[in-house]
Write a protein that holds these residues in place. Structure first.
Motif, PDB file in Angstrom:
ATOM      1  N   ASP A  90       0.818  -1.219   0.000  1.00  0.00           N
ATOM      2  CA  ASP A  90       0.000   0.000   0.000  1.00  0.00           C
ATOM      3  C   ASP A  90       0.854   1.272   0.000  1.00  0.00           C
ATOM      4  OD1 ASP A  90      -2.262  -1.528   0.001  1.00  0.00           O
ATOM      5  OD2 ASP A  90      -2.536  -1.461   2.179  1.00  0.00           O
ATOM      6  N   ASP A  91       2.036   1.221   0.615  1.00  0.00           N
ATOM      7  CA  ASP A  91       2.887   2.408   0.707  1.00  0.00           C
ATOM      8  C   ASP A  91       4.017   2.406  -0.315  1.00  0.00           C
ATOM      9  OD1 ASP A  91       4.240   0.291   1.768  1.00  0.00           O
ATOM     10  OD2 ASP A  91       4.993   1.365   3.543  1.00  0.00           O
ATOM     11  N   HIS A  92       3.916   1.596  -1.343  1.00  0.00           N
ATOM     12  CA  HIS A  92       4.977   1.528  -2.357  1.00  0.00           C
ATOM     13  C   HIS A  92       4.987   2.820  -3.184  1.00  0.00           C
ATOM     14  CE1 HIS A  92       7.452   0.103  -5.686  1.00  0.00           C
ATOM     15  NE2 HIS A  92       7.798  -0.928  -4.917  1.00  0.00           N
ATOM     16  N   PRO A  93       6.185   3.323  -3.528  1.00  0.00           N
ATOM     17  CA  PRO A  93       6.273   4.569  -4.318  1.00  0.00           C
ATOM     18  C   PRO A  93       5.505   4.539  -5.635  1.00  0.00           C
ATOM     19  CG  PRO A  93       8.420   3.997  -3.438  1.00  0.00           C
ATOM     20  CD  PRO A  93       7.502   2.870  -3.095  1.00  0.00           C
TER      21      PRO A  93
ATOM     22  N   ARG B 236       2.611   3.574  -6.149  1.00  0.00           N
ATOM     23  CA  ARG B 236       1.242   4.049  -5.911  1.00  0.00           C
ATOM     24  C   ARG B 236       1.209   5.577  -5.811  1.00  0.00           C
ATOM     25  NH1 ARG B 236      -2.341   0.044  -4.930  1.00  0.00           N
ATOM     26  NH2 ARG B 236      -1.544  -1.985  -4.234  1.00  0.00           N
ATOM     27  N   ILE B 237       2.280   6.174  -5.280  1.00  0.00           N
ATOM     28  CA  ILE B 237       2.367   7.639  -5.215  1.00  0.00           C
ATOM     29  C   ILE B 237       2.424   8.217  -6.622  1.00  0.00           C
ATOM     30  CG2 ILE B 237       3.686   9.594  -4.331  1.00  0.00           C
ATOM     31  CD1 ILE B 237       2.508   7.906  -2.124  1.00  0.00           C
TER      32      ILE B 237
ATOM     33  N   CYS C  70       7.694  10.738  -1.309  1.00  0.00           N
ATOM     34  CA  CYS C  70       7.487   9.392  -0.762  1.00  0.00           C
ATOM     35  C   CYS C  70       8.230   9.228   0.554  1.00  0.00           C
ATOM     36  CB  CYS C  70       7.987   8.339  -1.755  1.00  0.00           C
ATOM     37  SG  CYS C  70       7.058   8.277  -3.304  1.00  0.00           S
TER      38      CYS C  70
END
Length: 512
Positions: free
Chosen positions: A26-29, A31-32, A511
């Motif tokens: 969910d916090d993988h770059p 996704r940003i 990120c």
């Protein structure tokens, strides 16, 4: 035998096969990147595509892949294509579509070329909305990055000038020789002007020399050979030099394999000896270590880059920052005046600031430094200097000059009255006549104002922040990400390439 292993069966079937979505944290770059691009207005990018012909890959998908590729240190179009086939993050961004390397290269070099600055601006404004930057204060600095051009493909402006002068000397020598053997009929009392030569002048002069040599039996074989060499080589060489000078314009050098690149002295090079290499001067304005604005220049120093850099900043954002901090490479009368006109609070050093404050200490004291012009007393009310012996140095005139950028400067000239029998003459100065000093009052006023700003409480803070803000950006991009050489030729493509690195840097920092 140890049989305490987890089950391993490549033929194991999945009752409910996992989706790519589930395999990405969910916090993988990635996704940003996806979230930021989804918020952008890509209408300008869409307009770059034709409505006819075979349907193209969606520009939103291509942009996501390109930005994430630069975050992942994947710059080659072939490697990006490979990643779209094999890397789960690229597969998720592209919805498992795979563009070939030619399509990727065309997207980067053609589709993004004219509109990328708008995309970059939108991302910076998103950072401002989140409170990560304010766009009110920036720290500006420059760095030199090597071009992909050949390192030894240089063309020097001074060399062209020297060669043309030698050609003129040879032509003049041949003319004088021809006149020395000419009879009364061919004698020409008004020789051509050889200070500036062109193809027409060379052809006309060679024709006259040939006429004299042909009819005169005294003409030597050597002179005939020289004339043939002039007729054969000079016109085409002049053509070549004129074309080279057109490419040079105001520059002192360029590369044959990348004419936009200028030879600059880099701090590190492939031989670790600081030799000249073709490259570009990259200017960056940062805030909180985010890149707010960037431009590429062909000039070797930073002095003449500030105005165009800020002008493009204003064109892009439709406003200017309220504060600007920069080092001594930008401290000039022209820049100080420009910043004052734009009503920007300035914390820009001038070239002697660090030395005056004892920050930069020379290894040894220069001879006669105590007699330097800046050490002389200047009477502002009566507009004169007082020399070390107490003599009044009156104003005797003004000197006007223009900088390379065309900026007009005016300096006042002051002269001592009688230095002939002065006991300090040998230490004070060694030129003939009376000592003369020059003072640019406008620049001195700007320097005094800059000094007050720099020595103020906020000025000291800004000076410390500058080294911790913009310089780490260069360190991160050049050293941590190993971007020390452009991979595309031409200033437009090079600027786009750096822009992709700057955008990737901003998203990567977000990120973090």
């Amino acid at each position: 035998m140890n049989t305490n292993f987890q089950s391993y069966n490549q033929q194991q079937s999945w009752l409910f096969p996992p989706s790519i979505e589930e395999l990405i944290a969910d916090d993988h770059p990635v996704r940003i990147v996806n979230g930021i691009v989804e918020q952008l207005d890509l209408s300008l990018l869409v307009e770059e595509y034709s409505k006819e012909g075979k349907p193209s890959y969606h520009p939103k998908m291509m942009l996501k892949v390109m930005v994430y590729a630069y975050m992942d240190n994947t710059y080659s179009s072939r490697k990006i294509e490979k990643a779209m086939r094999e890397n789960i993050n690229f597969m998720w961004l592209a919805a498992q579509q795979v563009a070939d390397h030619n399509t990727i290269a065309r997207f980067r070099s053609k589709k993004l070329k004219t509109i990328f600055k708008d995309i970059f601006k939108q991302v910076v404004l998103l950072l401002a909305e989140e409170g990560l930057v304010t766009l009110k204060e920036v720290f500006t600095d420059g760095t030199k990055i090597e071009s992909i051009a050949g390192r030894y493909t240089f063309v020097w402006g001074n060399s062209i000038k020297t060669r043309k002068e030698k050609m003129a000397e040879q032509l003049e020598a041949m003319w004088k020789y021809a006149q020395s053997i000419a009879d009364e009929e061919d004698d020409d009392p008004t020789p051509p002007d050889f200070k500036k030569i062109d193809k027409e002048k060379v052809a006309e002069t060679a024709r006259k020399i040939e006429k004299i040599i042909r009819k005169n039996p005294k003409a030597s074989t050597k002179s005939k050979a020289k004339l043939r060499y002039i007729q054969k080589n000079f016109p085409q060489n002049l053509d070549k030099y004129e074309k080279q000078q057109e490419i040079l314009a105001e520059r002192g050098s360029y590369s044959k394999t990348d004419p936009d690149a200028t030879f600059m002295r880099m701090k590190d090079d492939h031989m670790q000896n600081g030799q000249l290499k073709p490259g570009y001067n990259v200017q960056v304005s940062s805030e909180s270590q985010f890149v707010i604005h960037y431009t590429l220049h062909q000039t070797t120093n930073d002095l003449n880059t500030l105005k165009p850099h800020l002008n493009t900043f204003e064109y892009l954002y439709e406003f200017l920052p309220e504060q600007l901090t920069a080092d001594a490479g930008y401290g000039s009368e022209e820049n100080y005046e420009f910043l004052e006109q734009k009503k920007i609070n300035t914390y820009v050093k001038y070239n002697t600031f660090d030395k005056e404050q004892g920050i930069l200490k020379s290894k040894r004291k220069k001879k006669n430094e105590d007699f330097n012009r800046d050490k002389l007393y200047y009477n502002q009310e009566q507009d004169h200097y007082i020399c070390p012996m107490g003599q009044t140095m009156e104003k005797i005139g003004e000197r006007k000059r223009k900088t390379k950028s065309g900026y007009a400067q005016t300096s006042s000239i002051y002269s001592a009255q009688n230095c002939q029998d002065c006991q300090l003459r040998g230490a004070c100065f060694k030129a003939k006549g009376n000592r003369i000093v020059e003072r640019n009052h406008k620049l001195e006023a700007y320097k005094e104002k800059a000094k007050r700003n720099l020595l103020s409480e906020i000025g000291e803070l800004k000076r410390k922040q500058r080294t911790a803000d913009v310089e780490p950006v260069f360190a991160h991009i050049k050293s941590n990400r190993n971007f020390k050489r452009f991979t595309h030729k031409g200033i437009e493509k090079a600027e786009l390439e750096f822009g992709l690195h700057a955008l990737a840097h901003n998203i990567r920092k977000k990120c973090a």
